[in-house]
Scaffold this motif. Structure first.
Motif, short mmCIF file in Angstrom:
data_model
loop_
_atom_site.label_atom_id
_atom_site.label_comp_id
_atom_site.label_asym_id
_atom_site.label_seq_id
_atom_site.Cartn_x
_atom_site.Cartn_y
_atom_site.Cartn_z
N CYS A 14 0.28 -94.80 73.78
CA CYS A 14 -0.10 -93.32 74.36
C CYS A 14 -1.84 -93.11 73.84
O CYS A 14 -2.18 -92.28 72.82
N PRO A 15 -2.93 -94.46 74.05
CA PRO A 15 -4.51 -94.39 74.03
C PRO A 15 -4.57 -92.90 74.42
O PRO A 15 -5.24 -91.78 74.08
N GLU A 16 -4.42 -91.55 75.78
CA GLU A 16 -4.57 -90.64 76.05
C GLU A 16 -4.47 -89.76 74.76
O GLU A 16 -5.00 -88.57 74.77
N THR A 17 -3.48 -89.51 75.02
CA THR A 17 -2.45 -88.53 73.42
C THR A 17 -3.91 -88.50 72.39
O THR A 17 -3.51 -87.73 72.12
N ILE A 18 -3.82 -90.05 72.21
CA ILE A 18 -4.94 -90.08 70.36
C ILE A 18 -5.96 -89.75 71.00
O ILE A 18 -7.07 -88.77 70.10
N ALA A 19 -6.56 -89.73 71.70
CA ALA A 19 -7.71 -89.33 71.88
C ALA A 19 -7.60 -87.61 72.22
O ALA A 19 -9.22 -87.35 71.54
N ALA A 20 -7.04 -86.65 73.18
CA ALA A 20 -6.39 -85.72 72.97
C ALA A 20 -6.05 -84.93 71.26
O ALA A 20 -6.67 -83.87 70.97
N LEU A 21 -5.11 -86.18 70.43
CA LEU A 21 -5.38 -85.81 69.09
C LEU A 21 -6.82 -85.14 68.49
O LEU A 21 -6.95 -84.69 67.89
N GLY A 22 -8.15 -86.54 68.74
CA GLY A 22 -9.00 -86.66 68.17
C GLY A 22 -9.98 -85.27 68.90
O GLY A 22 -10.91 -84.75 68.08
N GLU A 23 -9.71 -84.68 69.77
CA GLU A 23 -10.22 -83.65 69.78
C GLU A 23 -9.98 -82.50 69.67
O GLU A 23 -10.37 -81.73 68.90
N GLU A 24 -8.46 -82.27 68.94
CA GLU A 24 -8.50 -80.78 68.56
C GLU A 24 -8.65 -81.24 67.34
O GLU A 24 -8.77 -80.36 66.36
N ALA A 25 -8.43 -82.43 66.70
CA ALA A 25 -9.29 -82.30 64.82
C ALA A 25 -10.49 -81.76 64.75
O ALA A 25 -11.33 -81.50 64.54
N ALA A 26 -11.08 -82.23 66.15
CA ALA A 26 -12.58 -81.59 66.46
C ALA A 26 -12.81 -80.41 66.64
O ALA A 26 -13.89 -79.55 65.42
N HIS A 27 -11.84 -79.41 66.67
CA HIS A 27 -12.04 -78.05 67.39
C HIS A 27 -11.40 -77.75 65.49
O HIS A 27 -11.98 -76.96 65.04
N ALA A 28 -10.78 -78.10 64.96
CA ALA A 28 -10.08 -77.83 63.63
C ALA A 28 -11.03 -77.98 62.38
O ALA A 28 -11.27 -76.80 62.16
N ALA A 29 -11.80 -78.83 62.39
CA ALA A 29 -13.31 -79.44 62.25
C ALA A 29 -14.31 -78.49 62.06
O ALA A 29 -15.25 -77.72 61.64
N ASP A 30 -14.74 -78.11 63.63
CA ASP A 30 -15.49 -77.50 63.65
C ASP A 30 -15.32 -75.89 63.48
O ASP A 30 -16.27 -74.64 63.45
N HIS A 31 -13.92 -75.26 63.40
CA HIS A 31 -14.13 -73.86 63.40
C HIS A 31 -13.22 -73.41 62.08
O HIS A 31 -12.86 -71.91 61.95
N PHE A 32 -12.97 -74.71 61.01
CA PHE A 32 -12.37 -74.33 59.71
C PHE A 32 -13.29 -74.61 59.04
O PHE A 32 -13.51 -75.80 59.34
N ASP A 33 -12.97 -74.10 57.63
CA ASP A 33 -13.58 -75.24 55.89
C ASP A 33 -13.06 -75.96 55.87
O ASP A 33 -12.42 -75.86 54.52
N ILE A 34 -12.62 -77.19 56.46
CA ILE A 34 -11.76 -77.82 56.12
C ILE A 34 -12.10 -79.66 56.61
O ILE A 34 -12.79 -80.10 57.14
N ASP A 35 -10.93 -80.59 55.63
CA ASP A 35 -11.50 -81.76 55.92
C ASP A 35 -10.15 -82.32 56.46
O ASP A 35 -8.66 -81.57 56.50
#
Length: 441
Positions: A14-35
């Motif tokens: 599922c490499p495509e899913t992992i790439a999308a998961l990375g995008e979700e992680a970036a969204h979380a880090a960019d919009h919230f004060d979290i690690d």
């Protein structure tokens, strides 16, 4: 700064899913004060593992995102150290329940819970490898956005961040324990071919997961609603509801739990080869009247080809049959949890593992006659379908006694793991994720 664990357990490429998961992680880090700790728990063979590692390396660097990619050897190393220091008299058994020789939906997520605790994460956000995110007007709609607006907050403080609230006033002081949504696309359980072949047989089979004493009308309504998620309507605009979430409205491919309230208190049932065994905490949150948020950023579900192959078909139908047998025990526990209500929580509003373990253990004393009747009905239905379903009925007939024993044993294992869980979480918090040379095991 708080940390979250965005996790993807997988046993398929599922490499495509992992790439999308990375995008979700970036969204979380960019919009919230979290690690954000992106955690891929990989049970795939080496070629697929290598493809996943490459996908993770391709994720754009971000100062507040850390990726962790653990194969089963690395998971076993960590879990061996955790179980050894858990205080349990049966560390080898606990290790087997956490990383069994066989597929376990509950066990793979339990591993994520413990690793999240080791990483110091406040919450666990789970996705699946056979799902995709929706988009609207060229913008991907990530579930993590709603999850981070509310999860772990006092419910009263979460009200401004949701579209509406139906949460009773007395519950507003409790923390939001779960945020989730469902899926659109193909049904979550791969039995649509039965429905297409014979709707009557489909009704007979799906109704077997209802309590035996339900009326014909109740079973009909359950069959109509089962495994369909949020239907097929695409996302258009956000809506979120603060409430005590109906377990039928959320799915484990699109869920987040608060650690201190839920996942650090009670694990998931570690049943092997049993679909639905990872949904238990959704019911616990509901029955304990813990606040949750139901949003509509539904994930897109799809089927992988493996399920339709000969071996894949037999394996999946076995998991479905074991799901039906597990319901004898789960319905008992769910009914008792609903009766217990607030008593499922301690004075801090956190789930009480002792109460859950006691109910699971009590359920193992149930008469198995109801499950014998389930197997009889399943045998009749599959023989009516003929072909490979009749072949599966032959396989099922030769395993009846074993399957009945396994269903009971799975609940006994769940009780044991729940009794040991707080000790395991404490050990995980004191255990480095990677073992260093010279460090005691």
């Amino acid at each position: 700064m708080r940390s979250i664990c965005l996790t993807l357990p997988t046993n398929r490429p599922c490499p495509e899913t992992i790439a999308a998961l990375g995008e979700e992680a970036a969204h979380a880090a960019d919009h919230f004060d979290i690690d954000v700790h992106v955690l891929v728990l990989d049970s795939c063979p080496p070629p697929d593992h290598a493809a996943h590692a490459a996908a993770l390396r391709r994720l754009p660097a971000h100062p507040r995102i850390t990726a962790h990619h653990l194969d089963e050897a690395a998971q076993r190393d960590f879990l061996t150290r955790v179980t050894a220091h858990s205080g349990s008299a049966k560390p080898e058994l606990l290790l087997d329940l956490m990383l069994p020789d066989g597929l376990s939906y509950g066990a793979c997520t339990n591993r994520a819970f413990l690793i999240a605790a080791a990483l110091g994460c406040d919450s666990v956000h789970r996705r699946d490898s056979d799902s995709r995110y929706q988009s609207v007007a060229g913008r991907t709609v990530f579930p993590v956005h709603h999850e981070l607006l509310s999860l772990g907050a006092r419910a009263a403080d979460a009200v401004p961040g949701v579209t509406e609230s139906t949460l009773p006033g007395p519950l507003l002081e409790r923390r939001v324990a779960m945020v989730g949504s469902s899926f659109v696309g193909e049904p979550s359980v791969d039995i649509a071919q039965i429905r297409d072949a014979d709707p009557g047989v489909y009704h007979d089979v799906v109704s077997l997961w209802a309590p035996e004493g339900w009326s014909a009308e109740q079973k009909r309504e359950l069959v109509e609603e089962s495994f369909t998620g949020a239907g097929t309507h695409p996302f258009t605009a956000d809506h979120s509801l603060l409430t005590v979430v109906d377990p039928m409205r959320v799915d484990m491919c699109n869920i987040a739990f608060h650690g201190d309230t839920i996942t650090e208190r009670v694990p998931l049932p570690p049943a092997r080869d049993t679909i639905g065994s990872d949904y238990f905490l959704i019911h616990l949150v509901h029955d304990a009247r813990l606040p949750g948020v139901l949003h509509n950023r539904n994930i897109v579900n799809y089927y992988t080809g493996e399920r339709r192959t000969g071996p894949g078909f037999l394996a999946y139908q076995t998991r479905f049959a074991k799901f039906l047998l597990s319901m004898l025990y789960f319905h008992f526990v769910y009914d008792r949890m609903a009766e217990a209500g607030d008593a499922l929580l301690d004075e801090h509003g956190r789930a009480r593992p002792a109460g859950v373990a006691a109910l699971a253990r009590e359920s193992t004393g149930l008469d198995t006659a109801e499950n014998v009747r389930r197997l009889d009905a399943l045998d009749t239905a599959y023989r009516r379908l003929g072909g490979r379903y009749a072949d599966f009925a032959d396989l099922l007939a030769g395993r009846r006694a074993r399957l009945l024993d396994e269903a009971r044993g799975d609940m006994a294992d769940f009780a044991l793991l729940t009794e040991a869980w707080e000790g395991m979480v404490a050990a995980a918090k004191a255990t480095p994720l990677a073992h260093s040379p010279g460090q005691p095991r």
